[in-house]
Design an enzyme around this catalytic site. Structure first.
Site, PDB file in Angstrom:
ATOM      1  N   GLY A  10       7.980   0.601  14.887  1.00 20.58           N
ATOM      2  CA  GLY A  10       8.451   0.482  13.336  1.00 20.58           C
ATOM      3  C   GLY A  10       8.740   1.558  12.531  1.00 20.58           C
ATOM      4  O   GLY A  10       8.212   2.702  12.510  1.00 20.58           O
ATOM      5  N   ALA A  11       9.932   1.393  11.975  1.00 20.41           N
ATOM      6  CA  ALA A  11      10.451   2.328  11.042  1.00 20.41           C
ATOM      7  C   ALA A  11      10.357   1.842   9.638  1.00 20.41           C
ATOM      8  O   ALA A  11      11.344   2.014   9.066  1.00 20.41           O
ATOM      9  CB  ALA A  11      12.072   2.714  11.566  1.00 20.41           C
ATOM     10  N   LYS A  38      13.219  -2.584  15.046  1.00 21.70           N
ATOM     11  CA  LYS A  38      14.073  -4.065  14.947  1.00 21.70           C
ATOM     12  C   LYS A  38      15.421  -3.921  14.768  1.00 21.70           C
ATOM     13  O   LYS A  38      16.348  -4.431  15.342  1.00 21.70           O
ATOM     14  CB  LYS A  38      13.259  -4.943  14.437  1.00 21.70           C
ATOM     15  CG  LYS A  38      13.730  -6.411  14.517  1.00 21.70           C
ATOM     16  CD  LYS A  38      12.522  -7.063  13.690  1.00 21.70           C
ATOM     17  CE  LYS A  38      12.970  -8.458  13.345  1.00 21.70           C
ATOM     18  NZ  LYS A  38      11.839  -9.122  12.735  1.00 21.70           N
ATOM     19  N   GLU A 169       8.275  -8.459  -9.955  1.00 24.41           N
ATOM     20  CA  GLU A 169       9.472  -7.381  -9.855  1.00 24.41           C
ATOM     21  C   GLU A 169      11.053  -8.259  -9.555  1.00 24.41           C
ATOM     22  O   GLU A 169      11.936  -8.041 -10.074  1.00 24.41           O
ATOM     23  CB  GLU A 169       9.291  -6.402  -8.754  1.00 24.41           C
ATOM     24  CG  GLU A 169       8.272  -5.273  -9.290  1.00 24.41           C
ATOM     25  CD  GLU A 169       8.543  -3.806  -8.666  1.00 24.41           C
ATOM     26  OE1 GLU A 169       9.042  -3.780  -7.418  1.00 24.41           O
ATOM     27  OE2 GLU A 169       8.746  -2.940  -9.254  1.00 24.41           O
ATOM     28  N   ASP A 297       1.077  -1.449   6.531  1.00 23.26           N
ATOM     29  CA  ASP A 297       0.341  -2.731   6.288  1.00 23.26           C
ATOM     30  C   ASP A 297      -0.364  -3.395   7.479  1.00 23.26           C
ATOM     31  O   ASP A 297      -1.085  -4.081   7.196  1.00 23.26           O
ATOM     32  CB  ASP A 297       1.550  -3.705   5.930  1.00 23.26           C
ATOM     33  CG  ASP A 297       2.231  -3.701   4.704  1.00 23.26           C
ATOM     34  OD1 ASP A 297       1.878  -2.814   3.916  1.00 23.26           O
ATOM     35  OD2 ASP A 297       3.150  -4.513   4.289  1.00 23.26           O
ATOM     36  N   GLN A 314       3.227   3.631  -1.205  1.00 22.32           N
ATOM     37  CA  GLN A 314       2.670   4.925  -1.378  1.00 22.32           C
ATOM     38  C   GLN A 314       1.312   5.487  -0.460  1.00 22.32           C
ATOM     39  O   GLN A 314       1.685   6.409   0.177  1.00 22.32           O
ATOM     40  CB  GLN A 314       2.036   4.763  -2.789  1.00 22.32           C
ATOM     41  CG  GLN A 314       1.395   6.041  -3.436  1.00 22.32           C
ATOM     42  CD  GLN A 314       0.731   5.849  -4.605  1.00 22.32           C
ATOM     43  OE1 GLN A 314       0.055   6.724  -5.273  1.00 22.32           O
ATOM     44  NE2 GLN A 314       0.732   4.720  -5.274  1.00 22.32           N
ATOM     45  N   LYS A 373       9.926   4.518 -12.587  1.00 25.53           N
ATOM     46  CA  LYS A 373      10.101   3.933 -11.353  1.00 25.53           C
ATOM     47  C   LYS A 373      11.324   4.432 -10.698  1.00 25.53           C
ATOM     48  O   LYS A 373      10.961   4.526  -9.389  1.00 25.53           O
ATOM     49  CB  LYS A 373      10.182   2.336 -11.916  1.00 25.53           C
ATOM     50  CG  LYS A 373      10.492   1.370 -10.848  1.00 25.53           C
ATOM     51  CD  LYS A 373       9.163   0.989 -10.273  1.00 25.53           C
ATOM     52  CE  LYS A 373       9.263  -0.038  -9.048  1.00 25.53           C
ATOM     53  NZ  LYS A 373       8.298  -0.243  -8.358  1.00 25.53           N
TER      54      LYS A 373
END
Lengths: 409, 409
Positions: A10-11, A38, A169, A297, A314, A373
């Site tokens: 995973g990147a 992927k 958002e 995650d 973060q 932001k």
């Protein structure tokens, strides 16, 4: 004697930062590092709400992996992981099987539907370049379809399930996009509805003080966003959503941003998971397999108070730093460094020129928050790709025609 | 004594030119002229293939009617005609009933499906701003959908039924658009198919000499267009088209440009029609109702050789001129002027920088033909709106982001 093998799956934020830090720390002949992803690009999940709404080009939300990694030090494979075999220290891809000495799993999240029927089939999610490109096209398609058959006013209704970080958002950007869409398709703006449905009694990202939440909801309502709080979605159907109270909201577009869970490959591989996520030790390693590091995650990191930290970009970036260091220390026989999350704050965008957030303990809102932001985004781009990447994605960015105000449509 | 009333139905080529000529010829207090049109804009049907393919903005294919008419002389009503009552000299709109002394019917065409099942439901047509905006969005939507589920390669197949004028011009533009679409959606261009199916044994507009047809088909094939000639479409289904020989072609997008017929309101009103079109006298008046003038795709004008002229923009514009003159002559009791079609030639675009055609008896092809095509468009814009309209629609035209080559997508 062959070199030790590190495989990074995973990147995303966690995996990519691990790889980039590692290539700075290691010598080319010290270890064989393979990065599997992927796609041949990394995307900034925190930026996806903009291409989803169509207020920015998706190109500004991704970077080619080859632009970020040093191929003399990192071998990149574009492939989808089929299976992880932690007992055998192997990873199965479509066309090959990789063996590893150390594995980093940063495979990200999957949609959490909470068993709501129809969500998987009929709702769209903001979780990849492909999915947000689709959301954008779908929304436009509904406007075009309405113009062919204007008795279907529901084509102009967009329901967003979930008013947390991503939902908020996205809705903020979407509300900004509506005037352009209306101009593009000759649609009366008063016919368009954006309805944000949230099961909990408050909208906007959790943990914000009441006054910021009120400020934020006020900003959103002035843009035309309707909130339905303390409202559960019971089912998603092809033509809309059914609420807990039996009310059916007809809608041409339904987006689900109600929650995520860890990648199911971990559970399939026999890791003990909670909502797909794996609890890690102080060094971000699996409690079952200490040669497997888990970031982002897919991982659960407990706070000193004993509750899990929320998963976000973060923490994933900081995990990437820590994992790279600990991989190096492991190889060199040095003591590992425990992970300590340095929470810097949260800023949620509310669309053009508006945001709210908390930096450490300081509340921010309005233009200042919106500026911060942008700075947070810039800092990340700098971290992974230096000044050139900031120039490319933020300064000389891909143009998004639909946002150009001067175009008479 | 009240002023005589002229009602013009439809602001297509025939109706609009009648109105514009009439306002030049008449005095404001001489006659009450009302123009009724479904939209508050006129669109150039001959330009619709470009916004349909997405190679030009739809805004360049339309003009606001209020920009073209002098409202002191022409009263404009935006409404859809419900019914024509020629015996009572009335026209029924949704909210009002108009009475007339002289009527001009320029209500254009409808799709001719030749009874092929499913065409009306599942095929799109190039016949209005709304329909071409939809075609463009639909095509893009299919590309986005393919990226979410790449086993459906048929999402990338576009079938165009009919290889006449409109079909050919559309296919030429579409082939030009494919590289942009592929870049926009990260799609391998070799997966995209454009299949142009034609029942007759030749492609390209009828009446062109063989060498031009060969030249044109060669241009198109080099762009990747596949032809299936002498091939009938037996049925259109949600996932593709069924051919006469039983072969099924799976396709995400099906466009039908196989034929048009006159507006069905004429038949409903009791006019004698052939494929919805009404045979007119030498002065373009209905043979049944001499106070009704019929122009454009609703009319059949016979050539001196006794065959009907094909309906197109060129003849419609000339009919508009003639009708305006004859309305004036009728009002002033002057003898009417018989309509004589001055055929100037035909130029069909084959996409960017390529066209073929005939001017009187001279064959043209390539860049010269493409340039002439532009001149024909410019001439029409000049005719209806003068130099300012040429500037607006052709020179300082609406930008079409997807065509901009310099954008890295």
């Amino acid at each position: 004697m062959s070199k030790p093998k590190i495989v990074i799956l995973g990147a995303g934020y966690g995996g990519l930062v691990t790889a980039i830090r590692l290539q700075k720390l290691i010598k080319a002949d010290e270890v064989a590092v393979t990065l599997v992803n992927k796609h041949d690009y990394h995307y900034m999940t925190t930026h996806l709400h903009m291409p989803a709404a169509g207020t920015d080009h998706h190109e500004n939300a991704r970077v080619a992996i080859k632009e970020l990694i040093d191929e003399r030090k990192i071998h990149f494979i574009k492939a989808t992981v089929q299976q992880i075999l932690p007992e055998e220290k192997k990873v199965v891809l479509a066309d090959e099987i990789l063996t590893y000495d150390y594995l980093v799993v940063g495979l990200g999240s999957e949609t959490e539907t909470f068993g709501i029927p129809g969500l998987r089939e009929y709702a769209m999610t903001i979780n990849s370049i492909n999915s947000v490109r689709f959301i954008r096209q779908h929304t436009q398609y509904m406007f075009a379809k309405y113009k062919l058959d204007s008795k279907h006013k529901e084509y102009l209704t967009i329901v967003v399930g979930g008013a947390g970080f991503t939902g908020t958002e996205f809705v903020g950007e979407l509300a900004d996009r509506i005037p352009d869409l209306c101009q593009m398709f000759d649609v009366d703006p008063s016919l368009v509805q954006i309805i944000n449905i949230e099961a909990s009694p408050t909208a906007l990202p959790p943990g914000l003080p009441n006054d910021l939440v009120e400020y934020g909801m006020d900003v959103m309502r002035r843009k035309g966003v309707q909130y339905k709080l303390s409202t559960a979605i019971k089912a998603c159907e092809p033509g809309g959503v059914l609420l807990g109270d039996g009310q059916f909201i007809p809608a041409g577009t339904v987006i689900w941003s109600g929650g995520v869970r860890g990648n199911s490959l971990l559970q399939d591989a026999g890791f003990h998971v909670q909502r797909g996520r794996v609890k890690v030790d102080d060094y971000l390693r699996s409690l079952q397999y200490p040669d497997v590091f888990i970031t982002g995650d897919c991982s659960i990191v407990m706070s000193p108070e004993g509750s899990p930290y929320p998963a976000n970009a973060q923490i994933a970036v900081q995990q990437g730093y820590n994992t790279a260091t600990n991989l190096l220390h492991t190889l060199r026989g040095k003591p590992l460094r425990p992970f300590a999350y340095d929470y810097k704050g949260t800023v949620a965008s509310l669309g053009r020129g508006e945001a709210i957030g908390i930096l450490k303990v300081k509340k921010v809102k309005g233009r200042l928050a919106a500026f911060l932001k942008k700075m947070i985004d810039a800092r990340y781009l700098f971290l992974i790709g230096g000044i050139p990447l900031i120039c490319k994605k933020m300064i000389f960015k891909q143009k998004q025609a639909t946002r150009k105000r001067h175009v008479r449509n």
